[in-house]
Design a protein around this motif. Structure first.
Motif, PDB file in Angstrom:
ATOM      1  N   HIS A  65       0.839  -1.201   0.000  1.00  0.00           N
ATOM      2  CA  HIS A  65       0.000   0.000   0.000  1.00  0.00           C
ATOM      3  C   HIS A  65       0.876   1.255   0.000  1.00  0.00           C
ATOM      4  CE1 HIS A  65      -3.929  -1.761   0.326  1.00  0.00           C
ATOM      5  NE2 HIS A  65      -3.679  -2.371   1.473  1.00  0.00           N
ATOM      6  N   ALA A  69       1.343   4.118  -2.947  1.00  0.00           N
ATOM      7  CA  ALA A  69       0.990   5.491  -2.585  1.00  0.00           C
ATOM      8  C   ALA A  69       2.113   6.452  -2.964  1.00  0.00           C
ATOM      9  CB  ALA A  69       0.688   5.578  -1.090  1.00  0.00           C
ATOM     10  N   GLY A  74       1.511  10.138  -3.740  1.00  0.00           N
ATOM     11  CA  GLY A  74       0.941  10.360  -2.420  1.00  0.00           C
ATOM     12  C   GLY A  74       1.993  10.377  -1.326  1.00  0.00           C
ATOM     13  N   ARG A  96      -6.066   6.518  -5.488  1.00  0.00           N
ATOM     14  CA  ARG A  96      -6.656   5.702  -4.433  1.00  0.00           C
ATOM     15  C   ARG A  96      -7.031   4.289  -4.878  1.00  0.00           C
ATOM     16  NH1 ARG A  96      -4.469   7.662  -0.505  1.00  0.00           N
ATOM     17  NH2 ARG A  96      -5.837   6.328   0.749  1.00  0.00           N
ATOM     18  N   SER A 100      -5.532   0.924  -3.032  1.00  0.00           N
ATOM     19  CA  SER A 100      -6.377  -0.086  -2.384  1.00  0.00           C
ATOM     20  C   SER A 100      -6.114  -1.479  -2.941  1.00  0.00           C
ATOM     21  CB  SER A 100      -7.857   0.276  -2.556  1.00  0.00           C
ATOM     22  OG  SER A 100      -8.170   1.476  -1.871  1.00  0.00           O
ATOM     23  N   ASP A 206     -10.166  -3.355   2.069  1.00  0.00           N
ATOM     24  CA  ASP A 206      -9.738  -2.807   0.780  1.00  0.00           C
ATOM     25  C   ASP A 206     -10.825  -2.986  -0.274  1.00  0.00           C
ATOM     26  OD1 ASP A 206      -7.309  -2.116   1.873  1.00  0.00           O
ATOM     27  OD2 ASP A 206      -6.320  -3.977   1.271  1.00  0.00           O
ATOM     28  N   ASN A 209     -13.408  -0.388   0.225  1.00  0.00           N
ATOM     29  CA  ASN A 209     -12.931   0.900  -0.283  1.00  0.00           C
ATOM     30  C   ASN A 209     -13.100   0.987  -1.799  1.00  0.00           C
ATOM     31  OD1 ASN A 209     -12.171   1.651   2.310  1.00  0.00           O
ATOM     32  ND2 ASN A 209     -10.044   0.979   2.047  1.00  0.00           N
ATOM     33  N   MET A 213     -15.443   3.572  -4.169  1.00  0.00           N
ATOM     34  CA  MET A 213     -14.853   4.405  -5.221  1.00  0.00           C
ATOM     35  C   MET A 213     -15.374   4.072  -6.610  1.00  0.00           C
ATOM     36  SD  MET A 213     -10.849   4.839  -4.073  1.00  0.00           S
ATOM     37  CE  MET A 213     -10.588   3.126  -3.607  1.00  0.00           C
TER      38      MET A 213
END
Length: 307
Positions: A65, A69, A74, A96, A100, A206, A209, A213
């Motif tokens: 993860h 990112a 990120g 994102r 995930s 995950d 999530n 999205m």
């Protein structure tokens, strides 16, 4: 035609994997570790022996993860692992959906790499040193998820480094195979747990999530990730331990018929027939080209007579 080719390739992969199980010592060791691990899971006290390896897999999951990112722009704020073998990665920014998906699929990819590295006993010590160093770096920079998380990641990283420095080559290789089996096994079983959690309506995962999205149900994501993980692990085993091609086998000239000189191809009649047809077509083209060249070639003596 596509279905027939896919079926032939599947038979070839199955044949190569069966050959590896029968003849490759490394594969036999991993299979033995797998069986012993499954037995230990059914024994209350023996299961404690596998607990550090489960925390290692959780660390890998969260590290994937964090890696994605960072790769997608990120920032990673914290990596945390819990006593119940769950984990959490806090990040801001980045893509994102990719972040995930990276946990489960990244763990499967890493397990596949461990299988591939396991074929090289001489490199086992170096691989363990790299893994231990990365985990310690993650602990220092992102391991702020509480005392248990920090100490566990510290012990895991330091323990792997200790094995890489103190153990002999054979022990390093065996330990690397242990990590490979535990990572691949847990990557699949964790997705099974995710599937059950999605069915039960768990709100924090995950897959959930991804559902928020994309609108695609969490159960679909868990099934998709499970299928991809199995494909990754099967492919890594096949690529790492398939029989090596033998050029010139069966008395065939590899320069004339290169497509049918490999050992794996000879095992499958469909692929063999396709290779023979392709090779014969190439021979016909080469023969035709040679004849055309002879027709247009003029003898120098005849050219002088004409002049």
């Amino acid at each position: 035609m596509i279905k027939k080719a896919a079926s032939a390739h599947a038979r070839l992969v199955a044949s190569d994997l069966l050959h590896a199980i029968k003849n490759e010592r490394t594969v036999q060791i991993m299979l033995l570790i797998l069986i012993l691990s499954l037995i230990c899971w059914q024994m209350p006290f023996a299961n404690y022996f596998l607990y550090p390896f489960k925390l290692f897999v959780t660390t890998v999951h969260e590290a994937c993860h964090a890696l994605v990112a960072r790769l997608t722009g990120g920032n990673v704020q914290m990596i945390s692992i819990a006593p119940d073998e769950s984990g959490l990665t806090l990040s801001a920014g980045g893509i994102r959906p990719l972040i995930s998906m990276a946990g489960y699929l990244g763990t499967a990819v890493f397990g596949g790499l461990l299988i591939w590295w396991g074929k090289r006993p001489a490199e086992a010590r170096f691989i363990l040193q790299m893994i231990g160093t990365v985990i310690l770096a993650l602990t220092v920079f992102y391991g702020g998820g509480g005392i248990f998380s920090f100490v566990s990641m510290l012990i895991i990283g330091a323990g792997i480094l200790w094995v890489s420095r103190k153990a002999n080559d054979a022990a390093c290789h065996m330990f690397l195979l242990m990590l490979a089996v535990q990572t691949t096994l847990n990557s699949v079983l964790d997705i099974q747990t995710l599937f059950l959690a999605s069915v039960m309506g768990a709100q924090h995962s995950d897959a959930r999530n991804m559902e928020s999205m994309t609108g695609v149900p969490a159960i679909v994501w868990s099934i998709l990730w499970g299928a991809i993980a199995l494909c990754i692990l099967t492919f890594s085993l096949w690529v790492s331990y398939r029989p090596q091609a033998k050029t010139g086998s069966g008395g065939l000239d590899a320069s004339i018929m290169p497509g049918i000189s490999g050992g794996s191809t000879m095992q499958d009649p469909v692929l063999l027939e396709q290779d023979i047809e392709s090779s014969l077509a190439d021979l016909k083209l080469n023969t035709a080209a040679a004849k055309e060249g002879q027709k247009i070639k003029i003898n120098p003596k005849e050219e002088k007579k004409r002049k």
